[in-house]
Every structure is written in structure tokens, then in C-alpha cells.
Design an enzyme around this catalytic site. Structure first.
Site: not given
Ligand code: FE
Ligand code: ZN
Length: 256
Positions: A56, A58, A60-61, A114, A133, A171
Site C-alpha cells: 500500500h 503509506h 513507511d512502506h 487500511h 498493514d 509491523h
Molecule cells: Fe505501516
Molecule cells: Zn500503513
């Protein structure tokens, strides 16, 4: 067979997963939280990088994608619905598409919730799933971009995978998730045993992942919204499972 390397990165416990097909040497990263950390790990392993499978959009990915593509020439595979928000996508994928890592075949499963375009990658033969996530051990992702009920439908798809499927999440939130899960099912013995294992692993500085679909069926409250015991625990005996899920998710959002 795929060789799998896993490590935890950064303050938000992002889970770095690298896989390599023994037969062909083809290597893939699942998401790219940090280019430098992933590149360094690849060098330690002596691995290249052919593919990045993105779950996805985001940050942090995706933050490491551009750097890794530049350094390794990796092909970027990502949900077509989010291609406009993910850097340097080479191939947009939809539900039912397949992606090869060497000889291993992954099926794309749409898991909106998400984010609206979130996908998971599942290999029946390798018995593993990369769920980003959407699903965490003892928890699930916050629902940002769809109605809460949509996430329940996505979780049901993952819950229906074979019980011995190894699950790699975005995570390692297991310890915190478990504290919430115990408030709902304090007498769930499987959950109690899992929390003891989690405490041991984290004390050793080790990840609590992968988990399995079967283990999550027994312990994850977000997989158990249609179970009588859980519904009674939140005062919704006989409640519609999607509504029960939504109530659990709302409670988790304000749990600390
Ligand atoms: Fe994440
Ligand atoms: Zn995420």
C-alpha cells in the site's frame, strides 16, 4: 523453496522481509520502509534485488523504493489502484493477478480497509502470505480509507487461507495488540500462551513474526468478531459480525 530473511526496523517496528528463490537467485523485498537499511541487509546477505512487492501507499512502506530501484534496478510491483501515490511503479496489480519470485508464484488478494487499494501477496505452494498493514498478529490495521465493514470483509479473505500459512505483517505490534486482546478475552488460553511467547521473543530482541493463519484464528480478536464468546465479551451477543468487528476496531482506536 524461498529463503526468507526478516528484521525489524525503526521506531514504528516496521517488519523488513526479504525473500530469495534458491533455484533462480531471484530476490524480492516486501515493501520498502528504508532504502539504506534494506540495501545494507541485502549486502550482508550477498543478495541482489529483482523485485519490490508493495502492499500500500503509506510512506513507511514506500520511502525506500526510489533508492532501491536506482541501486539494484528492481522492478516495482504495486496495487494498480494506488500506483499514482507510489513512486516508480513498473507493474500495477489487481486481485487475482500473479507475481513470480523466481519459481515461487504469488497471488494478489485485494484487502481494502487500511487503504482503499491495499493488497496482500499469497503463495499457496510456499504457504506464506505478505499482508502489509491489513492483518497484524493479534490485531489489524487502522481503517483509514474505507467503511469499517470493508476491512472485515478483507480479514475474512485472509482468515480463509490455509491454517498453516505463515503470515508476514507490515509491523511487529504484537505485544501492544495482545494487551488489548486480553481485555476482550482474558480467559483465552491460546492468547495467554501467545503473550508469554511474545514476551520471551521481545526480551531476546527477536521478532514475534511470522504468525500463522491458524494461530490468529485462535487468538486475534479481529478474526473472532463472529465468535459467540467474543460477542458476549463486548456486550453484543447475537450482533452482526461486521458490526461487532467495527465496535472492536473503534475500541482499539481509543485503547492505550
Ligand atoms: Fe505501516
Ligand atoms: Zn500503513
Amino acid at each position: 523453496m524461498l529463503a526468507i530473511d526478516q528484521s525489524i526496523f525503526g521506531s514504528d517496528d516496521n517488519f523488513i522481509v526479504l525473500v530469495r528463490d534458491d533455484a533462480t537467485g531471484q530476490t524480492a523485498a516486501i515493501d520498502a520502509v528504508d532504502g539504506h537499511a534494506i540495501a545494507e541487509r541485502l549486502r550482508q546477505l550477498g543478495w541482489g534485488l529483482d523485485l519490490i512487492l508493495v502492499t500500500h501507499h503509506h510512506r513507511d512502506h514506500t520511502a525506500g523504493i526510489a533508492m532501491l530501484k536506482g541501486e539494484f534496478g528492481a522492478t516495482v510491483v504495486a496495487p494498480a489502484a494506488e500506483a499514482g501515490r507510489i513512486p516508480a511503479v513498473d507493474r500495477g496489480v489487481h486481485e487475482g493477478d500473479t507475481v513470480n519470485v523466481g519459481r515461487a508464484i504469488f497471488e494478489v488478494i485485494a484487502t481494502p480497509g487500511h487503504t482503499a487499494g491495499h493488497v496482500a501477496y499469497w503463495s499457496a505452494e510456499e504457504k506464506l502470505a505478505f499482508v502489509g498493514d491489513t492483518l497484524f498478529s493479534l490485531g489489524c490495521g487502522r481503517v483509514f480509507e474505507t467503511p469499517l465493514e470493508t476491512m472485515w470483509t478483507s480479514l475474512l479473505k485472509l482468515r480463509a487461507l490455509p491454517r498453516d500459512t505463515a503470515v508476514y505483517c507490515g509491523h511487529d505490534y504484537t505485544a501492544a495488540n495482545g494487551r488489548f486482546a486480553l481485555t476482550l478475552e482474558p480467559s483465552n488460553l491460546d492468547l495467554e500462551a501467545r503473550m508469554a511467547e511474545v514476551a520471551r521473543l521481545r526480551a531476546d530482541g527477536r521478532p514475534t513474526l511470522p504468525t500463522t493463519i491458524g494461530a490468529e484464528q485462535a487468538t486475534n480478536p479481529f478474526f473472532r468478531a463472529d465468535k459467540p464468546r467474543l460477542r458476549r465479551a463486548i456486550g453484543m451477543a447475537g450482533g452482526d459480525p461486521a458490526a461487532v468487528f467495527a465496535e472492536i476496531r473503534r475500541r482499539k482506536d481509543s485503547f492505550s
